[in-house]
Design an enzyme around this catalytic site. Structure first.
Site, PDB file in Angstrom:
ATOM      1  N   GLU A  48     -16.222   6.505   4.749  1.00 50.33           N
ATOM      2  CA  GLU A  48     -15.736   5.790   5.720  1.00 50.33           C
ATOM      3  C   GLU A  48     -15.830   6.682   7.042  1.00 50.33           C
ATOM      4  O   GLU A  48     -16.043   7.964   7.053  1.00 50.33           O
ATOM      5  CB  GLU A  48     -14.151   5.255   5.618  1.00 50.33           C
ATOM      6  CG  GLU A  48     -13.248   6.510   5.222  1.00 50.33           C
ATOM      7  CD  GLU A  48     -12.025   5.965   4.422  1.00 50.33           C
ATOM      8  OE1 GLU A  48     -11.260   5.239   5.230  1.00 50.33           O
ATOM      9  OE2 GLU A  48     -11.450   6.663   3.340  1.00 50.33           O
ATOM     10  N   ARG A  57       0.812  -1.379  -0.038  1.00 53.55           N
ATOM     11  CA  ARG A  57      -0.069  -0.122  -0.169  1.00 53.55           C
ATOM     12  C   ARG A  57       0.741   1.401  -0.138  1.00 53.55           C
ATOM     13  O   ARG A  57       0.409   2.309  -0.674  1.00 53.55           O
ATOM     14  CB  ARG A  57      -0.973   0.211   1.279  1.00 53.55           C
ATOM     15  CG  ARG A  57      -1.803   1.049   1.012  1.00 53.55           C
ATOM     16  CD  ARG A  57      -2.871   0.909   1.963  1.00 53.55           C
ATOM     17  NE  ARG A  57      -2.366   0.921   3.518  1.00 53.55           N
ATOM     18  CZ  ARG A  57      -3.201   0.678   4.705  1.00 53.55           C
ATOM     19  NH1 ARG A  57      -4.469   0.286   4.370  1.00 53.55           N
ATOM     20  NH2 ARG A  57      -2.586   0.944   5.816  1.00 53.55           N
ATOM     21  N   LYS A  72      -2.533   6.584   1.210  1.00 52.12           N
ATOM     22  CA  LYS A  72      -2.430   7.285   2.666  1.00 52.12           C
ATOM     23  C   LYS A  72      -1.571   8.300   2.721  1.00 52.12           C
ATOM     24  O   LYS A  72      -0.375   8.432   2.847  1.00 52.12           O
ATOM     25  CB  LYS A  72      -1.949   6.143   3.384  1.00 52.12           C
ATOM     26  CG  LYS A  72      -2.395   6.200   4.741  1.00 52.12           C
ATOM     27  CD  LYS A  72      -2.170   4.704   5.601  1.00 52.12           C
ATOM     28  CE  LYS A  72      -2.176   4.945   7.013  1.00 52.12           C
ATOM     29  NZ  LYS A  72      -3.465   5.581   7.637  1.00 52.12           N
TER      30      LYS A  72
HETATM   31  N1  PLP Z   1      -9.419   4.681   6.604  1.00 54.68           N
HETATM   32  C1  PLP Z   1      -8.648   5.662   7.012  1.00 54.68           C
HETATM   33  C2  PLP Z   1      -8.752   7.079   6.562  1.00 54.68           C
HETATM   34  C3  PLP Z   1      -7.129   5.375   7.847  1.00 54.68           C
HETATM   35  O1  PLP Z   1      -6.507   6.496   8.175  1.00 54.68           O
HETATM   36  C4  PLP Z   1      -7.147   4.147   8.110  1.00 54.68           C
HETATM   37  C5  PLP Z   1      -6.032   3.841   8.994  1.00 54.68           C
HETATM   38  O2  PLP Z   1      -5.053   3.348   8.645  1.00 54.68           O
HETATM   39  C6  PLP Z   1      -8.052   3.083   7.741  1.00 54.68           C
HETATM   40  C7  PLP Z   1      -9.078   3.458   7.103  1.00 54.68           C
HETATM   41  C8  PLP Z   1      -7.817   1.634   8.325  1.00 54.68           C
HETATM   42  O3  PLP Z   1      -6.862   1.216   7.480  1.00 54.68           O
HETATM   43  P1  PLP Z   1      -5.855  -0.215   8.236  1.00 54.68           P
HETATM   44  O4  PLP Z   1      -6.991  -1.367   8.448  1.00 54.68           O
HETATM   45  O5  PLP Z   1      -5.018  -0.861   6.909  1.00 54.68           O
HETATM   46  O6  PLP Z   1      -5.051   0.312   9.222  1.00 54.68           O
HETATM   47  C1  COI Z   2      -4.057   3.702  11.465  1.00 54.94           C
HETATM   48  O1  COI Z   2      -5.046   3.056  11.991  1.00 54.94           O
HETATM   49  O2  COI Z   2      -2.804   3.124  11.466  1.00 54.94           O
HETATM   50  C2  COI Z   2      -4.148   5.055  11.252  1.00 54.94           C
HETATM   51  O3  COI Z   2      -3.165   5.451  10.408  1.00 54.94           O
HETATM   52  C3  COI Z   2      -5.049   5.980  11.730  1.00 54.94           C
HETATM   53  C4  COI Z   2      -4.796   7.165  12.143  1.00 54.94           C
HETATM   54  C5  COI Z   2      -3.952   7.412  13.413  1.00 54.94           C
HETATM   55  C6  COI Z   2      -4.340   8.222  11.061  1.00 54.94           C
END
Ligand code: PLP
Ligand code: COI
Length: 348
Positions: A227, A88, A191
């Site tokens: 989301e 990612r 991200k």
């Molecule tokens: N959506 C957003 C905007 C986020 O910042 C995150 C955190 O990383 C997620 C979703 C969840 O992603 P993940 O499960 O890969 O941490």
């Molecule tokens: C995460 O869940 O790792 C995130 O990046 C969320 C947030 C702290 C930006």
């Protein structure tokens, strides 16, 4: 504050951590110059010099990842699907014209940083984790709006407790018809830090009203759920587990994908990735809701509010399936349950 930031590992109360910045000992740094990455090395955590003309400072050319190192039941330190974060990182890099980084090397470097900071990994029974924050930035100076020609990858760590101070308690969310997070054709799926700074004001406003976060709707129709501010959204509707399709405006969460797989393979649930109208949440057929993320893990949603409409689930208590999914996910992550999926990577 400074004292807190500089704490020695032995002075940290790992049983009462929030999601706050605390310095650890060591970080990893690699520089991209003349078209290639340097070997990279572990250095003491600390500030570095940056030109005021840096692309990241002026135009926000930067991305990050979020991962956790956990102390498993066996005493080992483990990572959860770190190669997915590496992939990612490169998808986000492509969107922001940043250079890619070799995924296997990325995972190796993450392991090295965690090992170097292993005194900061919270104990198994604390429920905490060593949060890993890789950042990739355009630090070369530039005046026109164009990518930098020098870039930096830094990986640092912070010991953390739960992201939402409520822990595994249901949170209350507000559906926003005022703000959106991402639009079709934009950078929602990447991200990049550019997606986060604009969410601070909406988050501040909703917190002042007593909500934990905002649920963002799709920018094109203001109807379908995108989301939660920093996590993916799930609901149980007509007994099926539904989550918004990852179509470019939402971050394709690694926890999201894992929960879909666990629900299907371990609980035999029907899962759907589809458009979910916010109106569906207010119907009786929607029986549970929760959000997922590395930081949020699985956080139950107790209620949602949109203007004068309110839906409360299970009297504000975590739902039964939400709890089952939480136990399965965290059980796999901490090696309490056999990792049939091959998701866990051991650090040592
Ligand atoms: N959506 C957003 C905007 C986020 O910042 C995150 C955190 O990383 C997620 C979703 C969840 O992603 P993940 O499960 O890969 O941490
Ligand atoms: C995460 O869940 O790792 C995130 O990046 C969320 C947030 C702290 C930006």
């Amino acid at each position: 504050m400074r004292k807190l930031m500089n704490m020695k590992a032995s002075d940290i109360d790992f049983y009462n951590l929030g999601f706050n910045f605390i310095e650890t000992k060591t970080m990893f740094v690699s520089d991209f110059k003349d078209g290639k990455w340097s070997e990279g090395k572990l250095v003491p955590f600390g500030p570095f010099e940056i030109s005021p003309g840096a692309c990241i400072l002026n135009y926000g050319q930067g991305i990050f990842e979020g991962m956790k190192a956990l102390r498993a039941k066996t005493g080992e330190i483990v990572l959860f699907r770190p190669h997915e974060n590496g992939k990612r990182l490169n998808d986000s890099a492509d969107r922001m014209l940043l250079p890619n980084y070799d995924v296997d090397k990325f995972v190796d470097n993450v392991k090295q940083v965690v090992k170097a900071n292993k005194d900061y990994v919270p104990p198994y029974d604390s429920g905490g984790a060593l949060y890993i924050r890789p950042i990739l930035i355009g630090n070369g100076p530039i005046l026109g709006v164009a990518p930098a020609n020098e870039h930096k990858l830094i990986i640092f760590t912070v010991p953390v407790g739960p992201y939402f101070p409520e822990g595994f308690k249901a949170i209350d969310l507000e559906i926003s018809k005022k703000y959106t997070r991402a639009a079709p054709g934009g950078s929602g799926y990447a991200k990049t830090c550019c997606n986060y700074a604009p969410t601070m004001k909406p988050a501040k406003e909703t917190k002042a009203k007593g909500f934990a976060q905002i649920i963002y709707l799709d920018a094109a129709h203001m109807e379908y759920i995108d989301e939660v501010g920093t996590a993916n959204f799930f609901a149980i509707i007509n007994g099926k587990l539904a989550t918004p399709k990852a179509v470019g405006t939402i971050l394709p969460g690694i926890t999201r994908r894992s929960v879909l797989e666990i629900a299907e393979k371990k609980l035999g649930m029907e899962v759907e990735e589809r458009d979910i109208s916010y109106k569906e949440l207010f119907e009786d057929s929607c029986t549970e809701a929760f959000c997922t993320g590395t930081a949020a893990i699985i956080t139950p949603i107790g209620s949602v509010v949109l203007e004068d409409q309110k839906k409360v689930w299970n009297n504000g208590e975590p739902g039964e399936l939400t709890k089952k999914l939480y136990d399965l996910l965290t059980g796999i992550q901490r090696l309490e349950i056999k990792d049939e999926f091959g998701w866990i990577v051991k650090v040592e």
